[in-house]
Write a protein that holds these residues in place. Structure first.
Motif, mmCIF file in Angstrom:
data_model
loop_
_atom_site.group_PDB
_atom_site.id
_atom_site.type_symbol
_atom_site.label_atom_id
_atom_site.label_comp_id
_atom_site.label_asym_id
_atom_site.label_seq_id
_atom_site.Cartn_x
_atom_site.Cartn_y
_atom_site.Cartn_z
ATOM 1 N N ARG A 106 -0.112 -5.533 -5.027
ATOM 2 C CA ARG A 106 0.884 -6.042 -5.551
ATOM 3 C C ARG A 106 2.132 -5.085 -5.095
ATOM 4 O O ARG A 106 3.216 -5.643 -5.056
ATOM 5 C CB ARG A 106 0.883 -5.948 -7.279
ATOM 6 C CG ARG A 106 2.103 -6.354 -7.777
ATOM 7 C CD ARG A 106 2.147 -7.891 -7.538
ATOM 8 N NE ARG A 106 3.515 -8.313 -7.943
ATOM 9 C CZ ARG A 106 4.752 -8.255 -7.408
ATOM 10 N NH1 ARG A 106 4.771 -7.737 -6.054
ATOM 11 N NH2 ARG A 106 5.703 -8.644 -7.812
ATOM 12 N N PHE A 129 5.312 -4.847 -12.750
ATOM 13 C CA PHE A 129 4.449 -5.932 -13.111
ATOM 14 C C PHE A 129 3.403 -5.224 -13.931
ATOM 15 O O PHE A 129 3.401 -3.945 -14.112
ATOM 16 C CB PHE A 129 3.558 -5.996 -11.494
ATOM 17 C CG PHE A 129 3.266 -5.136 -10.925
ATOM 18 C CD1 PHE A 129 2.200 -4.315 -11.089
ATOM 19 C CD2 PHE A 129 4.141 -4.546 -9.793
ATOM 20 C CE1 PHE A 129 1.692 -3.336 -10.301
ATOM 21 C CE2 PHE A 129 3.804 -3.448 -8.964
ATOM 22 C CZ PHE A 129 2.524 -2.885 -9.377
ATOM 23 N N LEU A 133 -3.825 -5.175 -13.087
ATOM 24 C CA LEU A 133 -3.682 -6.595 -12.616
ATOM 25 C C LEU A 133 -5.210 -6.991 -12.064
ATOM 26 O O LEU A 133 -6.021 -6.080 -11.388
ATOM 27 C CB LEU A 133 -3.027 -6.578 -11.333
ATOM 28 C CG LEU A 133 -1.519 -6.827 -11.409
ATOM 29 C CD1 LEU A 133 -0.841 -6.573 -10.267
ATOM 30 C CD2 LEU A 133 -0.895 -7.894 -12.455
ATOM 31 N N GLU A 153 -2.356 -11.952 -14.627
ATOM 32 C CA GLU A 153 -1.582 -11.525 -15.428
ATOM 33 C C GLU A 153 0.008 -11.756 -14.983
ATOM 34 O O GLU A 153 0.826 -11.226 -15.659
ATOM 35 C CB GLU A 153 -1.635 -9.822 -15.448
ATOM 36 C CG GLU A 153 -3.005 -9.568 -16.269
ATOM 37 C CD GLU A 153 -4.338 -9.567 -15.392
ATOM 38 O OE1 GLU A 153 -3.779 -9.651 -13.940
ATOM 39 O OE2 GLU A 153 -5.397 -9.412 -15.717
ATOM 40 N N GLU A 154 0.127 -12.443 -13.859
ATOM 41 C CA GLU A 154 1.488 -12.793 -13.282
ATOM 42 C C GLU A 154 1.447 -13.934 -12.487
ATOM 43 O O GLU A 154 1.366 -14.175 -11.370
ATOM 44 C CB GLU A 154 1.732 -11.568 -12.135
ATOM 45 C CG GLU A 154 3.325 -11.283 -11.821
ATOM 46 C CD GLU A 154 3.390 -10.339 -10.814
ATOM 47 O OE1 GLU A 154 4.294 -9.530 -10.815
ATOM 48 O OE2 GLU A 154 2.407 -10.341 -9.646
ATOM 49 N N HIS A 157 4.257 -15.418 -9.540
ATOM 50 C CA HIS A 157 4.454 -14.636 -8.054
ATOM 51 C C HIS A 157 3.124 -14.764 -7.567
ATOM 52 O O HIS A 157 2.107 -14.504 -7.889
ATOM 53 C CB HIS A 157 4.586 -13.243 -8.414
ATOM 54 C CG HIS A 157 4.857 -12.470 -7.164
ATOM 55 N ND1 HIS A 157 3.664 -11.657 -6.676
ATOM 56 C CD2 HIS A 157 5.798 -12.408 -6.343
ATOM 57 C CE1 HIS A 157 4.216 -11.172 -5.744
ATOM 58 N NE2 HIS A 157 5.153 -11.477 -5.369
#
Ligand SMILES: [Zn+2]
Length: 469
Positions: A106, A129, A133, A153-154, A157
């Motif tokens: 990330r 972030f 992750l 979790e994102e 993106h």
């Protein structure tokens, strides 16, 4: 000994000047114009190739197709997740495996929102972030130059990473080992490699060969450097800007009546590095021989590879080696009765190593050692180790001795190569060297840049600046 020097500008100081050296014929120097000309050619050449180089090698923007054909080992065979989806496992076509943690992936996303395309600087920080992750999906289209990763979790993106970049920065144990080996130097243990000034000045290929040799062995001699006071700066500027120190922009090594440094007398100098009391001691040291008369007795320059000596020391005395990596010595320069009063002090061990034990720096400068300031239990072990190391320097069979000739410029890595000189008697003659320094990071950058430009797949060697690679 003081001596007169006179430079007379004719049509232009830059294009032609005359240097008058004592006891010598007037020498016409047209070097300034030639140096200047080389600089212009060099700059133009850089401008021609730089745009394509930037786009292909560094690949900051996502989706940019690398111009070069992918190396077979850059082809992905399989993508999978491991460790509860916290690790991306990449199997390459040669069977090797690289593992990448999600936080690492990330932080290194190469999309234009995360990396500024032009500067290549990172725009995202770790707090942008979520922690921990986990990989939702990862994909790599056949023939695509990039992979895409989505994290659970994102959702807003998609992480994008060029395949070649991913391989280049793989931190698998095998790849870290390969890169460590590529950074290994070769030890100086025989004659010093020499190059001709006119060659490196007129050909970037020769310039590269010279700097690569200097990086690899830590020292070179440049022959036929014009005997002018300005030459040493011009040699330095082929590598980087001159580093100014408390000894000035450049310095003259010749006997003086009241020397501010023992080097400015005729006594012998034991092995040392310069300015160990700086946080960042000078990197490259250049010493250009303006005059060294035949009647001068002695005065040979002596060199010893500090990396080599330290490695031999580790093999013979592992316990003492450990002491010299752990107990910091004191280096200092206190001298108030000089034009620019000095009150420098710095504490550092004589030897630095990285996490895998490779030597990353060696510092040896007995004339500038201050009082040891460490706990009592470290004092005697330090002096025992120091005594053995000192003995090893004095008895080494790897010492390289060289009597500089007028027009020689010796360039060596002051962070690695210990230097000294034999005492001398002037005997009616003159020994006059003019010196300056270049920052070691500027040098390393130049070498790596030339490697990259030539596409050799090589890394600059360790330069002794404590870099942990
Ligand atoms: Zn991104």
């Amino acid at each position: 000994m003081a001596w007169a020097r006179k430079c007379i500008a004719r049509s232009s100081l830059l294009t032609k000047h005359i240097c008058r050296l004592p006891g010598r014929q007037v020498q016409q120097c047209i070097w300034a114009r030639e140096w200047h000309g080389f600089g212009i050619r060099h700059h133009d050449e850089m401008r021609r190739w730089l745009p394509s180089f930037t786009n292909t090698r560094w690949n900051h923007a996502s989706g940019v197709e690398p111009a070069e054909k992918l190396n077979p080992s850059f082809i992905i065979e399989q993508l999978s997740s491991d460790n509860d989806n916290k690790v991306l496992k990449v199997t390459w076509s040669d069977g090797s495996v690289s593992r990448y943690n999600t936080s690492w992936l990330r932080m290194n996303c190469q999309c234009s929102a995360c990396k500024q395309p032009d500067s290549g600087q990172t725009l995202v920080t770790v707090t942008d972030f979520p922690a921990q992750l986990t990989i939702h999906s990862s994909s790599h289209q056949h023939n695509s130059s990039s992979i895409a990763i989505n994290f659970n979790e994102e959702s807003n993106h998609q992480c994008t990473l060029p395949v070649s970049w991913l391989k280049q920065h793989s931190y698998s144990p095998a790849d870290l080992e390969v890169k460590a080996r590529l950074r290994d130097v070769k030890y100086l243990d025989s004659a010093i490699g020499s190059f001709r000034c006119e060659d490196v000045r007129n050909s970037e290929g020769d310039l590269f060969e010279w700097l690569d040799h200097l990086n690899t062995f830590g020292i070179t001699i440049l022959k036929n450097v014009p005997v002018c006071p300005e030459s040493v700066t011009k040699v330095a500027n082929m590598i980087g800007p001159v580093t100014e120190t408390l000894y000035g922009h450049t310095f003259d090594v010749q006997t003086e009546d009241k020397p501010i440094n023992v080097a400015y007398s005729s006594v012998g100098l034991g092995f040392h590095v310069d300015l160990a009391y700086y946080e960042s001691p000078p990197g490259l040291q250049l010493l250009h021989c303006l005059q060294f008369d035949d009647m001068v007795l002695g005065g040979e320059s002596i060199f010893l590879d500090g990396f080599c000596i330290a490695e031999e020391f580790r093999e013979k005395f592992p316990h003492h080696f450990e002491t010299l990596t752990r107990v910091p010595a004191t280096f200092q320069k206190f001298h108030f009765e000089r034009a620019n009063p000095a009150a420098y002090i710095y504490q550092r061990p004589h030897i630095n190593v990285n996490r895998t034990g490779q030597i990353t720096a060696v510092t040896w400068s007995p004339p500038f050692e201050g009082p040891l300031a460490v706990p009592e239990e470290d004092v005697e072990p330090y002096y025992e180790a120091y005594r053995e190391f000192s003995t090893q320097l004095e008895t080494s069979n790897k010492v390289v001795s060289y009597r500089l000739q007028q027009g020689d410029c010796v360039i060596f890595n002051n962070r690695r190569i210990f230097h000294g000189r034999m005492q001398f008697q002037q005997n009616g003659g003159v020994r006059h060297l003019k010196g300056c320094y270049v920052n070691i990071d500027d040098f390393r950058s130049k070498v790596q840049y030339l490697h990259e430009k030539r596409g050799l797949g090589q890394l600059a060697k360790r330069v002794g600046n404590q870099c942990m690679f």
